[in-house]
Write a protein that holds these residues in place. Structure first.
Motif, mmCIF file in Angstrom:
data_model
loop_
_atom_site.group_PDB
_atom_site.id
_atom_site.type_symbol
_atom_site.label_atom_id
_atom_site.label_comp_id
_atom_site.label_asym_id
_atom_site.label_seq_id
_atom_site.Cartn_x
_atom_site.Cartn_y
_atom_site.Cartn_z
ATOM 1 N N GLU A 17 0.809 -1.211 0.000
ATOM 2 C CA GLU A 17 0.000 0.000 0.000
ATOM 3 C C GLU A 17 0.848 1.270 0.000
ATOM 4 O OE1 GLU A 17 1.106 -0.891 4.125
ATOM 5 O OE2 GLU A 17 0.341 -2.083 2.454
ATOM 6 N N ILE A 18 2.182 1.105 -0.097
ATOM 7 C CA ILE A 18 3.083 2.254 -0.100
ATOM 8 C C ILE A 18 3.899 2.216 -1.387
ATOM 9 C CG2 ILE A 18 4.804 3.518 1.236
ATOM 10 C CD1 ILE A 18 4.268 1.587 3.545
ATOM 11 N N PHE A 19 3.820 3.261 -2.190
ATOM 12 C CA PHE A 19 4.663 3.304 -3.372
ATOM 13 C C PHE A 19 5.223 4.705 -3.577
ATOM 14 C CE2 PHE A 19 0.245 3.617 -4.545
ATOM 15 C CZ PHE A 19 0.164 4.635 -5.463
ATOM 16 N N TRP A 20 6.393 4.749 -4.186
ATOM 17 C CA TRP A 20 7.195 5.972 -4.249
ATOM 18 C C TRP A 20 6.432 7.131 -4.880
ATOM 19 C CZ3 TRP A 20 11.089 6.309 -1.243
ATOM 20 C CH2 TRP A 20 11.906 5.214 -0.974
ATOM 21 N N LEU A 21 5.770 6.882 -6.003
ATOM 22 C CA LEU A 21 5.129 7.966 -6.745
ATOM 23 C C LEU A 21 4.070 8.660 -5.906
ATOM 24 C CD1 LEU A 21 4.827 9.548 -9.352
ATOM 25 C CD2 LEU A 21 3.214 7.811 -10.146
ATOM 26 N N LYS A 22 3.202 7.877 -5.280
ATOM 27 C CA LYS A 22 2.137 8.455 -4.464
ATOM 28 C C LYS A 22 2.721 9.181 -3.249
ATOM 29 C CE LYS A 22 -1.979 7.205 -1.803
ATOM 30 N NZ LYS A 22 -1.422 7.584 -0.481
ATOM 31 N N GLU A 23 3.730 8.577 -2.598
ATOM 32 C CA GLU A 23 4.356 9.216 -1.445
ATOM 33 C C GLU A 23 4.978 10.549 -1.838
ATOM 34 O OE1 GLU A 23 4.948 8.117 2.053
ATOM 35 O OE2 GLU A 23 3.083 7.183 1.418
ATOM 36 N N CYS A 24 5.664 10.572 -2.965
ATOM 37 C CA CYS A 24 6.314 11.808 -3.413
ATOM 38 C C CYS A 24 5.286 12.878 -3.771
ATOM 39 C CB CYS A 24 7.204 11.526 -4.620
ATOM 40 S SG CYS A 24 8.685 10.560 -4.230
ATOM 41 N N ILE A 25 4.203 12.481 -4.445
ATOM 42 C CA ILE A 25 3.162 13.439 -4.821
ATOM 43 C C ILE A 25 2.503 14.022 -3.581
ATOM 44 C CG2 ILE A 25 0.873 13.660 -5.877
ATOM 45 C CD1 ILE A 25 1.796 11.688 -8.016
ATOM 46 N N THR A 26 2.208 13.167 -2.592
ATOM 47 C CA THR A 26 1.559 13.629 -1.372
ATOM 48 C C THR A 26 2.462 14.579 -0.588
ATOM 49 O OG1 THR A 26 0.401 11.511 -1.240
ATOM 50 C CG2 THR A 26 0.314 12.923 0.696
ATOM 51 N N ILE A 27 3.748 14.258 -0.517
ATOM 52 C CA ILE A 27 4.692 15.144 0.175
ATOM 53 C C ILE A 27 4.787 16.481 -0.553
ATOM 54 C CG2 ILE A 27 7.134 15.464 0.729
ATOM 55 C CD1 ILE A 27 7.260 12.458 1.304
ATOM 56 N N MET A 28 4.769 16.452 -1.873
ATOM 57 C CA MET A 28 4.785 17.696 -2.642
ATOM 58 C C MET A 28 3.531 18.518 -2.373
ATOM 59 S SD MET A 28 6.332 16.312 -6.279
ATOM 60 C CE MET A 28 5.959 17.839 -7.123
ATOM 61 N N GLN A 29 2.381 17.847 -2.259
ATOM 62 C CA GLN A 29 1.142 18.546 -1.927
ATOM 63 C C GLN A 29 1.229 19.173 -0.540
ATOM 64 O OE1 GLN A 29 -1.513 15.235 -2.387
ATOM 65 N NE2 GLN A 29 -1.956 15.689 -4.536
ATOM 66 N N SER A 30 1.817 18.422 0.400
ATOM 67 C CA SER A 30 1.985 18.925 1.764
ATOM 68 C C SER A 30 2.869 20.168 1.788
ATOM 69 C CB SER A 30 2.596 17.827 2.645
ATOM 70 O OG SER A 30 2.861 18.310 3.939
ATOM 71 N N VAL A 31 3.983 20.109 1.053
ATOM 72 C CA VAL A 31 4.891 21.253 0.981
ATOM 73 C C VAL A 31 4.204 22.442 0.313
ATOM 74 C CG1 VAL A 31 7.045 22.097 -0.045
ATOM 75 C CG2 VAL A 31 6.956 19.816 0.985
ATOM 76 N N ALA A 32 3.397 22.172 -0.723
ATOM 77 C CA ALA A 32 2.691 23.243 -1.424
ATOM 78 C C ALA A 32 1.696 23.942 -0.501
ATOM 79 C CB ALA A 32 1.975 22.677 -2.652
ATOM 80 N N VAL A 33 0.941 23.148 0.277
ATOM 81 C CA VAL A 33 -0.033 23.734 1.212
ATOM 82 C C VAL A 33 0.692 24.556 2.272
ATOM 83 C CG1 VAL A 33 -1.697 23.193 3.042
ATOM 84 C CG2 VAL A 33 -1.806 21.990 0.855
ATOM 85 N N PHE A 34 1.772 24.016 2.807
ATOM 86 C CA PHE A 34 2.543 24.727 3.833
ATOM 87 C C PHE A 34 3.103 26.042 3.280
ATOM 88 C CE2 PHE A 34 6.520 25.601 6.119
ATOM 89 C CZ PHE A 34 6.030 25.705 7.410
ATOM 90 N N SER A 35 3.650 25.994 2.071
ATOM 91 C CA SER A 35 4.214 27.196 1.451
ATOM 92 C C SER A 35 3.122 28.229 1.184
ATOM 93 C CB SER A 35 4.922 26.834 0.143
ATOM 94 O OG SER A 35 5.952 25.898 0.362
ATOM 95 N N LEU A 36 1.972 27.744 0.757
ATOM 96 C CA LEU A 36 0.856 28.652 0.501
ATOM 97 C C LEU A 36 0.399 29.335 1.778
ATOM 98 C CD1 LEU A 36 -1.133 29.750 -1.583
ATOM 99 C CD2 LEU A 36 -2.584 27.746 -1.186
#
Length: 227
Positions: A17-36
């Motif tokens: 249930e853990i794969f690199w692409l989804k983890e990386c996309i979610t972390i990018m979303q998290s960073v985007a929300v935090f930066s916003l």
């Protein structure tokens, strides 16, 4: 060809249930929300923009959570960094206003207490128990840390074993935060803010490492505990 496909799958998937692409996309979303949010708090109408952003996150959580694209830890990735930033970076009135602006719309969108009468009663009971424990042990850092860990564990386990959104009803970190802030305002005490800092630090760890933690514990704990 089969060896090549196995190699590609090994590159993409960490575990089932853990794969690199989804983890990386979610972390990018998290960073985007935090930066916003970091940018929004510099604006004059920052509380208003935080309300809009929170509403968008709440609606996205409902749809993407029901589609099982976002896991419980993915939702925490969006909330934990910003909530901790607002707790640490601001004091007193500003902190309270910004946290209420950021978390309230999210709660309104995701807190489906109306799903059934039983869920509503269970939600009231579980949150009252948690808030009561916080009220009693607010100055004990070790117990505060233990409470935070238990909330993180239950939030993930309920989410893993039940219908999407059930953990948001029974144990809602955003609701716990606002209730605790309300206690601090009513009692004019900063002790509750210190608890919330520990609370969101623990949830931040669950957000980024929870998928790994629960994967490895599944191989140790009895199978029925997870199903």
């Amino acid at each position: 060809m089969e060896i090549f496909l196995d190699f590609i799958e090994a590159l993409i998937y960490i575990h089932e249930e853990i794969f690199w692409l989804k983890e990386c996309i979610t972390i990018m979303q998290s960073v985007a929300v935090f930066s916003l949010v970091r940018w929004i708090v510099t604006l004059r109408s920052r509380a208003e923009f935080l309300i809009y952003l929170s509403a968008v996150i709440g609606v996205a959580t409902v749809f993407l959570g029901d589609m099982e694209f976002w896991s419980d830890n993915d939702m925490l990735k969006l909330l934990a960094p910003t909530s901790l930033f607002l707790l640490i970076g601001y004091k007193n009135k500003d902190k309270n206003v910004l946290l209420f602006a950021f978390l309230t719309p999210y709660i309104l969108a995701t807190y489906e207490f109306y799903r059934s009468f039983i869920y509503a009663i269970e939600s009231i009971v579980t949150h009252l128990v948690i808030i009561s424990i916080i009220l009693i042990t607010r100055e004990n850092k070790r117990i505060s840390l233990l409470i935070s860990i238990v909330v993180g564990l239950l939030f993930n386990q309920i989410g893993y074993n039940t219908h999407p959104g059930t953990n948001e009803i029974l144990i809602n970190p955003a609701l716990i935060t606002l209730a605790t802030l309300g206690l601090g305002i009513y009692m004019k005490s900063n002790t509750y803010t210190e608890f919330l800092k520990s609370f969101w630090k623990v949830l931040l760890c669950f957000a980024y490492f929870g998928s790994w933690i629960f994967h490895f514990t599944r191989s140790i704990c009895p199978q029925y505990f997870y199903h």
